[in-house]
Design a protein around this motif. Sequence first.
Motif, short mmCIF file in Angstrom:
data_model
loop_
_atom_site.label_atom_id
_atom_site.label_comp_id
_atom_site.label_asym_id
_atom_site.label_seq_id
_atom_site.Cartn_x
_atom_site.Cartn_y
_atom_site.Cartn_z
N THR A 98 2.49 29.49 68.27
CA THR A 98 3.31 30.69 68.05
C THR A 98 4.51 30.44 67.15
OG1 THR A 98 4.53 30.27 70.11
CG2 THR A 98 2.62 31.74 70.24
N VAL A 99 4.91 29.19 66.96
CA VAL A 99 6.08 28.92 66.12
C VAL A 99 5.90 29.47 64.72
CG1 VAL A 99 5.27 26.62 65.38
CG2 VAL A 99 7.72 27.14 65.41
N ASP A 100 4.67 29.50 64.21
CA ASP A 100 4.42 30.01 62.86
C ASP A 100 4.34 31.53 62.81
OD1 ASP A 100 4.36 27.49 61.72
OD2 ASP A 100 2.22 27.22 62.11
N LEU A 101 4.26 32.18 63.97
CA LEU A 101 4.16 33.64 64.02
C LEU A 101 5.51 34.30 64.27
CD1 LEU A 101 0.95 33.96 66.24
CD2 LEU A 101 1.10 33.75 63.76
N LEU A 102 6.53 33.50 64.50
CA LEU A 102 7.84 34.04 64.86
C LEU A 102 8.89 33.66 63.82
CD1 LEU A 102 7.78 33.12 68.66
CD2 LEU A 102 7.32 35.36 67.62
N PRO A 103 9.93 34.46 63.71
CA PRO A 103 11.02 34.12 62.78
C PRO A 103 11.63 32.77 63.13
CG PRO A 103 11.24 36.37 63.58
CD PRO A 103 10.19 35.73 64.41
N ARG A 104 12.14 32.10 62.12
CA ARG A 104 12.80 30.81 62.31
C ARG A 104 14.29 30.97 62.01
NH1 ARG A 104 10.95 27.86 57.90
NH2 ARG A 104 10.42 29.87 57.00
N TYR A 105 15.07 30.16 62.68
CA TYR A 105 16.52 30.21 62.49
C TYR A 105 17.01 28.85 62.01
CZ TYR A 105 16.23 34.60 65.02
OH TYR A 105 15.90 35.88 65.41
N ILE A 106 17.84 28.87 60.97
CA ILE A 106 18.43 27.64 60.47
C ILE A 106 19.93 27.84 60.30
CG2 ILE A 106 16.32 26.90 59.29
CD1 ILE A 106 17.66 27.82 56.66
N TRP A 107 20.65 26.74 60.25
CA TRP A 107 22.09 26.78 60.01
C TRP A 107 22.36 26.38 58.56
CZ3 TRP A 107 25.53 28.73 63.40
CH2 TRP A 107 25.10 28.89 64.73
N VAL A 108 23.10 27.21 57.86
CA VAL A 108 23.45 26.93 56.46
C VAL A 108 24.95 26.99 56.28
CG1 VAL A 108 21.24 27.83 55.61
CG2 VAL A 108 23.22 29.36 55.77
N ARG A 109 25.43 26.30 55.27
CA ARG A 109 26.87 26.31 55.00
C ARG A 109 27.28 27.65 54.42
NH1 ARG A 109 30.08 21.98 54.39
NH2 ARG A 109 28.27 20.62 54.12
N LYS A 110 28.35 28.19 54.92
CA LYS A 110 28.86 29.46 54.41
C LYS A 110 29.35 29.28 52.98
CE LYS A 110 30.32 31.99 58.53
NZ LYS A 110 31.47 32.64 59.21
N ASP A 111 29.23 30.35 52.21
CA ASP A 111 29.76 30.31 50.84
C ASP A 111 31.27 30.21 50.89
OD1 ASP A 111 27.24 30.54 49.82
OD2 ASP A 111 27.33 32.73 49.70
N SER A 112 31.83 29.44 49.96
CA SER A 112 33.28 29.31 49.91
C SER A 112 33.89 30.52 49.25
CB SER A 112 33.66 28.05 49.14
OG SER A 112 33.11 28.08 47.85
#
Length: 239
Positions: A225-239
């Motif tokens: 199911t991991v491929d059928l669901l949205p994924r969440y990642i952490w990214v650096r905010k724009d300065s």
Amino acid sequence: MAIRSVRFFALVLLAVLLASGCTGERERVMLPPEAPVHNIRSVAVVGFVNYTVDPGIVHLFEEGVTQTLHDSERYRVVDGATAWAALAAIGASPEQLADPEVAKALGRRLGVDAIITGAATYYFDDTSVSVPQCFGCRSQSSRPHWEVTHETLVQTTFQARVIETKEGAIIWSNTVEGRDTTRRTIYINWSERTAPPSSLVPRPDRRDIPETRRAAVRDAVRNFTVDLLPRYIWVRKDS
């Protein structure tokens, strides 16, 4: 005086970081599913066949996938009983879902965008007991005690696919494995420094098989199911 200097330096460094936008502040971003399911909003999990020695393994997998997708709130998921009843109502067997016309007919009857089906292809379980180990045998001031480790292993494999019901075409397929191990310590009623007789050493038993089996299936469900669901990642905010 030295403490004040350190505090002053820390404040200056913080001000520089804030000014340069290099604080490392991050935000959580949602990515779409890996599988091409952007047009899929309703699904039925049905028609899995079993090629293993475990008669109930398919039901656990179907139930797990259904619950996971339902809990995600991304899909409307038809319950298993309704899906199987619909398959029987159109007079089709699980194997016939490979026929696009059968998949389309089932999709129309259930009112779903896709069908998730497949097969359980492998199941293995094993139990073992380690060689007895002594704790305290090397110390003359300690009373020896002996123990063994009882281990239960379950492995299982599923082949699953997503069939889009408008055309009856397979849009995603994957083979996933599930595995889990349960270990428990068993103490032996023996306090000598010599190894206990074999009659006191516990034999492997199957009491942990049911829960270990469920955990292995949950692992396979997650892997599919991991491929059928949205994924969440952490990214650096724009300065």
